[in-house]
Design a protein around this motif. Structure first.
Motif, short mmCIF file in Angstrom:
data_model
loop_
_atom_site.label_atom_id
_atom_site.label_comp_id
_atom_site.label_asym_id
_atom_site.label_seq_id
_atom_site.Cartn_x
_atom_site.Cartn_y
_atom_site.Cartn_z
N GLU A 88 0.83 -1.21 0.00
CA GLU A 88 0.00 0.00 0.00
C GLU A 88 0.87 1.26 0.00
O GLU A 88 0.56 2.24 -0.67
CB GLU A 88 -0.91 0.00 1.23
CG GLU A 88 -1.85 1.18 1.30
CD GLU A 88 -2.75 1.12 2.53
OE1 GLU A 88 -3.06 2.21 3.05
OE2 GLU A 88 -3.11 0.02 2.97
N HIS A 89 1.97 1.23 0.76
CA HIS A 89 2.87 2.39 0.84
C HIS A 89 4.10 2.25 -0.05
O HIS A 89 4.90 3.17 -0.15
CB HIS A 89 3.31 2.59 2.29
CG HIS A 89 2.20 3.04 3.18
ND1 HIS A 89 1.23 2.22 3.66
CD2 HIS A 89 1.90 4.27 3.66
CE1 HIS A 89 0.38 2.88 4.40
NE2 HIS A 89 0.75 4.14 4.42
N GLY A 90 4.30 1.09 -0.66
CA GLY A 90 5.42 0.88 -1.57
C GLY A 90 6.77 0.83 -0.88
O GLY A 90 7.77 1.25 -1.45
N VAL A 91 6.80 0.30 0.35
CA VAL A 91 8.07 0.17 1.09
C VAL A 91 8.14 -1.18 1.78
O VAL A 91 7.14 -1.86 1.96
CB VAL A 91 8.22 1.28 2.16
CG1 VAL A 91 8.30 2.66 1.53
CG2 VAL A 91 7.11 1.21 3.19
N ASP A 92 9.34 -1.56 2.14
CA ASP A 92 9.57 -2.72 2.99
C ASP A 92 9.83 -2.20 4.40
O ASP A 92 10.16 -1.03 4.59
CB ASP A 92 10.77 -3.53 2.50
CG ASP A 92 10.51 -4.17 1.13
OD1 ASP A 92 9.33 -4.36 0.79
OD2 ASP A 92 11.48 -4.46 0.43
N TYR A 93 9.69 -3.08 5.38
CA TYR A 93 9.90 -2.67 6.77
C TYR A 93 10.36 -3.86 7.59
O TYR A 93 10.26 -5.00 7.16
CB TYR A 93 8.61 -2.07 7.35
CG TYR A 93 7.45 -3.05 7.42
CD1 TYR A 93 7.18 -3.75 8.60
CD2 TYR A 93 6.65 -3.28 6.31
CE1 TYR A 93 6.13 -4.65 8.66
CE2 TYR A 93 5.60 -4.18 6.37
CZ TYR A 93 5.34 -4.87 7.55
OH TYR A 93 4.32 -5.76 7.60
N VAL A 94 10.88 -3.57 8.78
CA VAL A 94 11.31 -4.62 9.70
C VAL A 94 10.06 -5.14 10.40
O VAL A 94 9.41 -4.42 11.15
CB VAL A 94 12.34 -4.11 10.71
CG1 VAL A 94 12.69 -5.21 11.71
CG2 VAL A 94 13.60 -3.64 9.99
N TYR A 95 9.74 -6.40 10.13
CA TYR A 95 8.59 -7.04 10.76
C TYR A 95 8.98 -7.61 12.12
O TYR A 95 8.22 -7.53 13.07
CB TYR A 95 8.09 -8.15 9.83
CG TYR A 95 7.03 -9.02 10.44
CD1 TYR A 95 5.73 -8.53 10.60
CD2 TYR A 95 7.30 -10.31 10.85
CE1 TYR A 95 4.74 -9.32 11.16
CE2 TYR A 95 6.32 -11.09 11.42
CZ TYR A 95 5.05 -10.61 11.56
OH TYR A 95 4.08 -11.39 12.12
N GLN A 96 10.17 -8.19 12.18
CA GLN A 96 10.64 -8.81 13.42
C GLN A 96 12.16 -8.68 13.47
O GLN A 96 12.83 -8.92 12.48
CB GLN A 96 10.24 -10.28 13.41
CG GLN A 96 10.75 -11.10 14.55
CD GLN A 96 10.28 -12.55 14.41
OE1 GLN A 96 9.10 -12.80 14.34
NE2 GLN A 96 11.22 -13.47 14.37
#
Length: 93
Positions: A37-45
């Motif tokens: 939705e935001h077009g980014v990756d992120y740290v999930y864990q």
């Protein structure tokens, strides 16, 4: 530095430079996720063990836009990978 708010708080985090290429989530799917939705990756864990730590470090090294940071122990500021020198260096805040 522009850390994305969707990151899990702790040592590894994805910053504002992320282009959503999904390389980090392909390398370390337990630790990184994509937010389409935001077009980014992120740290999930955050990594829990030496193998996950190795995969997160590999994702940080391979990231094409240098969007993954790791806070140094003692929270003295982020560490980045200097690809030209192939070693870790401390960023000035």
């Amino acid at each position: 530095m522009g850390v994305l708010a969707i990151n899990r708080p702790a040592s590894y985090h994805v910053n504002h430079r992320c282009i959503g290429c999904c390389i980090c989530s392909a390398i370390s799917p337990k630790n990184f996720r994509s937010n389409h939705e935001h077009g980014v990756d992120y740290v999930y864990q955050q990594p829990s063990g030496p193998e996950e730590e190795r995969l997160c470090a590999e994702a940080m090294d391979i990231c094409p836009v240098n969007a993954i940071d790791k806070l140094a122990k003692g929270n003295r500021g982020p560490i980045m990978r200097d690809r030209k020198l192939n070693r870790h260096v401390r960023r000035n805040p």
